[in-house]
Design an enzyme around this catalytic site. Structure first.
Site, short mmCIF file in Angstrom:
data_model
loop_
_atom_site.label_atom_id
_atom_site.label_comp_id
_atom_site.label_asym_id
_atom_site.label_seq_id
_atom_site.Cartn_x
_atom_site.Cartn_y
_atom_site.Cartn_z
N GLU A 1 0.83 -1.21 0.00
CA GLU A 1 0.00 0.00 0.00
C GLU A 1 0.86 1.26 0.00
O GLU A 1 0.46 2.29 -0.56
CB GLU A 1 -0.97 -0.01 1.18
CG GLU A 1 -1.97 -1.16 1.18
CD GLU A 1 -2.79 -1.29 -0.09
OE1 GLU A 1 -3.03 -0.24 -0.75
OE2 GLU A 1 -3.19 -2.42 -0.43
N HIS B 1 1.41 2.24 -3.57
CA HIS B 1 0.27 2.97 -4.12
C HIS B 1 0.28 4.42 -3.64
O HIS B 1 0.09 5.36 -4.42
CB HIS B 1 -1.04 2.31 -3.67
CG HIS B 1 -1.41 1.08 -4.42
ND1 HIS B 1 -1.52 1.04 -5.79
CD2 HIS B 1 -1.73 -0.17 -3.99
CE1 HIS B 1 -1.87 -0.18 -6.17
NE2 HIS B 1 -2.00 -0.93 -5.10
N GLU C 1 -0.63 -0.46 -9.97
CA GLU C 1 -0.25 -1.73 -9.35
C GLU C 1 1.23 -2.01 -9.51
O GLU C 1 1.85 -2.67 -8.67
CB GLU C 1 -1.09 -2.87 -9.94
CG GLU C 1 -1.09 -4.13 -9.10
CD GLU C 1 -1.64 -3.93 -7.71
OE1 GLU C 1 -1.22 -4.67 -6.79
OE2 GLU C 1 -2.49 -3.04 -7.51
#
Length: 508
Positions: free
Chosen positions: A273, A276, A302
């Protein structure tokens, strides 16, 4: 006369362009506000808040849709069709035109219904997963499938509806290209996984067996984010049933989850995460609300999370750096060596049913299962009521294991509760792209492995910022990859990477 007309176009372009940009910033502000409400629903909202939240999100969705599809948007795009634009302006117009044409084809009442269905389905999914009761979720999934078929038909009634939905998440790569990469992965990975199962290699897979309290794992997750350089002044860490990232270049929040028997799962999710979030936080601040200040697509997004999770977080060098920190939080692992940790984090699981806990190799077979099921659902080749059995059959066929219940089977992922059909292929596309980008970063950054071991992540973050983040959606996917790596997007770097890494680990 032609010269005069061209001059007039050039003179008019800035006014029409500025007017279009003003509209775009406003509708994206509405979308950004909806994103905060969506984050709140999954992280902090009281359980009883769903009816109100459903109406709030539905209203914002329809308001944004009305703004996008307003006649003035189309008129401005028409004015700019033959205007003399800079490359950046042309890219913005291209992206806005794509969104406008798709949105304009879909009635606003359908947009509202899809949004409302998603809010209600999310609560139903959470209950169904907790109770291991697919029947609770099935009506919501059925409705999503029907609505998304209708949505795709409005956009293009003559094309495969799943292909149309895939373009919501990856507009720049064809479905044919995506399927060819998925096929290449399957053809590479299935025999490799079979060879691993037959290997006599004795990896230190029990290095982190035991009980690891959630509170201490959360402290470790926060320290992990600090280590790799997460900006807590523009973000926060929370817990959710499914890890996710939400936000923009000013405010980007991450969530993770904890299993007291699996501390590596939380580390992997947290670093994932972070990738991201780092992408969002690296987008140009001055372009907030415009395509130049938005991420390219989910395949590229991604690629950032998989790069940090796999090429950094699963590396020996990272564990040279990180293992002492891990031991500080969990002294019972004091005997573990860097090689033990590396092997434990990179073992190929023969019996793992959960995608977000999967290893680098079997992960893609998890994706293939989801891709094939949702494609068949949307195409009308599979009934919702048959999903659990087909899911279990495919797991047995592709992974050699069968879920004992739906909570660890077809209910494990959140995506279908949002109606996000076409999302799953981007996970594998992103992993492939991550390998290609990391290979290029290794070529450009002197002793990148050594820098990771020393906790020096600045150059890698800067390389990704320079080659990916700062461009926003200026370039389409393949051009972005080619500019960053010098090569067209392909699976070559990924297959080379996994063959070398797992060949060495398992002696195959």
């Amino acid at each position: 006369m032609a010269t005069e007309a061209a001059a007039d176009d050039a003179a008019d372009a800035p006014d029409a362009y500025d007017a279009l940009l003003d509209r775009v910033r406003k509708w994206n502000a509405v979308g950004s506000a909806a994103g905060v409400l969506g984050w709140d629903q999954q992280v902090m909202m009281p359980e009883g808040g769903t009816p109100a939240r459903s109406k709030q999100l539905s209203t914002l969705s329809s308001v944004r849709h009305d703004m996008v599809t307003d006649a003035e948007t189309g008129e401005l795009l028409d004015e700019l069709a033959d205007a003399d634009l800079t490359d950046e302006q042309a890219a913005v117009v291209r992206e806005v035109r794509r969104e406008y044409e798709r949105a304009d084809a879909v009635p606003v009442d359908l947009v509202e219904e899809i949004s409302e269905t998603g809010t209600e389905a999310l609560q139903a999914w959470e209950e169904a997963k907790a109770e291991d009761d697919f029947d609770t979720f099935a009506p919501h999934l059925e409705k999503h499938v029907e609505l998304k078929r209708e949505y795709a038909e409005h956009i293009d009634p003559d094309r495969d509806p799943y292909e149309v939905l895939f373009e919501e998440f990856e507009p720049c790569l064809s479905m044919e290209r995506a399927e060819s990469i998925l096929t290449e992965l399957r053809e590479t990975l299935v025999p490799m996984i079979d060879a691993i199962r037959e290997s006599d290699a004795d990896l230190a897979v029990d290095t982190f067996e035991g009980t690891f309290p959630e509170e201490e794992q959360e402290a470790l997750a926060r320290e992990t984010l600090e280590l790799v350089g997460y900006d807590f002044d523009r973000g926060r860490l929370d817990v959710s049933s499914h890890p996710f990232t939400a936000g923009n270049q000013f405010d980007c929040r991450v969530t993770t989850r904890f299993d007291e028997s699996d501390p590596l799962g939380a580390i992997g999710s947290t670093v994932h995460e972070f990738g991201h979030a780092q992408y969002n936080l690296g987008l140009p601040q001055e372009e907030f609300g415009t395509p130049l200040g938005q991420s390219r697509d989910l395949s590229v997004h991604e690629s950032q999370s998989r790069l940090w999770e796999n090429h950094v977080g699963r590396s020996r060098e990272f564990w040279e750096l990180f293992l002492p920190t891990f031991k500080e939080h969990f002294p019972e692992t004091d005997d573990a060596t860097v090689e033990d940790a590396y092997q434990a984090f990179n073992q190929v699981h023969e019996d793992n049913l959960i995608r977000v806990e999967a290893d680098e190799l079997t992960y893609h077979l998890h994706i293939v299962v989801r891709f094939e099921i949702e494609r068949d659902l949307v195409r009308g080749d599979l009934a919702v009521e048959d999903v659990p059995e087909v899911w279990n059959d495919k797991y047995e066929e592709y992974l050699g294991i069968r879920p004992e219940n739906d909570a660890e089977g077809c209910l494990q992922d959140i995506h279908w509760s949002h109606g996000n059909f076409g999302y799953f292929p981007t996970y594998s596309l992103g992993s492939v792209m991550a390998a290609q980008l990391f290979e290029a970063a290794e070529d450009d950054i002197d002793d990148l492995d050594g820098k990771i071991a020393a906790g020096e992540f600045d150059e890698l973050r800067e390389w990704l910022g320079e080659n990916v983040h700062r461009h926003g959606a200026r370039y389409e996917t393949n051009e972005l990859v080619e500019r960053a790596t010098g090569e067209e997007f392909s699976a070559d770097a990924f297959t080379d990477y996994v063959e070398e890494k797992y060949g060495e680990l398992y002696g195959i």
